[in-house]
Design an enzyme around this catalytic site. Structure first.
Site, PDB file in Angstrom:
ATOM      1  N   ALA A   7      20.686  10.219  23.897  1.00  0.00           N
ATOM      2  CA  ALA A   7      21.875  10.578  24.190  1.00  0.00           C
ATOM      3  C   ALA A   7      22.685  10.674  22.796  1.00  0.00           C
ATOM      4  O   ALA A   7      22.759   9.728  22.141  1.00  0.00           O
ATOM      5  CB  ALA A   7      22.809   9.635  25.057  1.00  0.00           C
ATOM      6  N   CYS A   8      23.459  11.753  22.533  1.00  0.00           N
ATOM      7  CA  CYS A   8      24.202  11.811  21.311  1.00  0.00           C
ATOM      8  C   CYS A   8      25.564  12.476  21.776  1.00  0.00           C
ATOM      9  O   CYS A   8      25.893  12.946  22.934  1.00  0.00           O
ATOM     10  CB  CYS A   8      23.579  12.399  20.122  1.00  0.00           C
ATOM     11  SG  CYS A   8      23.230  14.271  20.474  1.00  0.00           S
ATOM     12  N   SER A   9      26.405  12.705  20.837  1.00  0.00           N
ATOM     13  CA  SER A   9      27.691  13.179  20.979  1.00  0.00           C
ATOM     14  C   SER A   9      27.508  14.564  21.860  1.00  0.00           C
ATOM     15  O   SER A   9      28.339  14.689  22.944  1.00  0.00           O
ATOM     16  CB  SER A   9      28.362  13.335  19.929  1.00  0.00           C
ATOM     17  OG  SER A   9      28.688  12.106  19.306  1.00  0.00           O
TER      18      SER A   9
END
Length: 102
Positions: A7-9
């Protein structure tokens, strides 16, 4: 098959890392399913994963995600910033495997 969620921005900066991790897993003969999502999709996607690794730029969300990870019974960690910056699929895959006990 091990299932690894990143998960990232926005879910985009990890897409290349997913490819590098898949290449490394294939080289080792490890069966994995690796996918990346934006931070807002991570809580619902956790129920489909064995491990959640979050981008270093999101480390401030670790405590929030820990509660959900505990509910669904998965391991969680922040991706090492150096491995993330280098798009080091081997190092990130190694971390995911170690979290899952593989």
């Amino acid at each position: 098959m091990m299932k690894i969620l990143l998960a990232c921005s926005a879910g985009m900066s990890t897409s290349l890392l997913v490819s590098k991790m898949e290449e490394e897993a294939k080289t080792r003969g490890i069966s994995v399913d690796i996918w990346a999502v934006a931070q807002d999709k991570a809580p619902s996607e956790m129920e489909h994963a064995d491990v959640l690794l979050i981008g270093p730029q999101m480390r401030f969300l670790k405590k929030k995600f820990e509660k959900r990870a505990e509910e669904v019974g998965i391991q969680l960690d922040v991706i090492d910033p150096i491995a993330y910056g280098r798009i080091d699929g081997k190092a990130v895959l190694d971390r995911a495997l170690s979290l899952s006990g593989e």
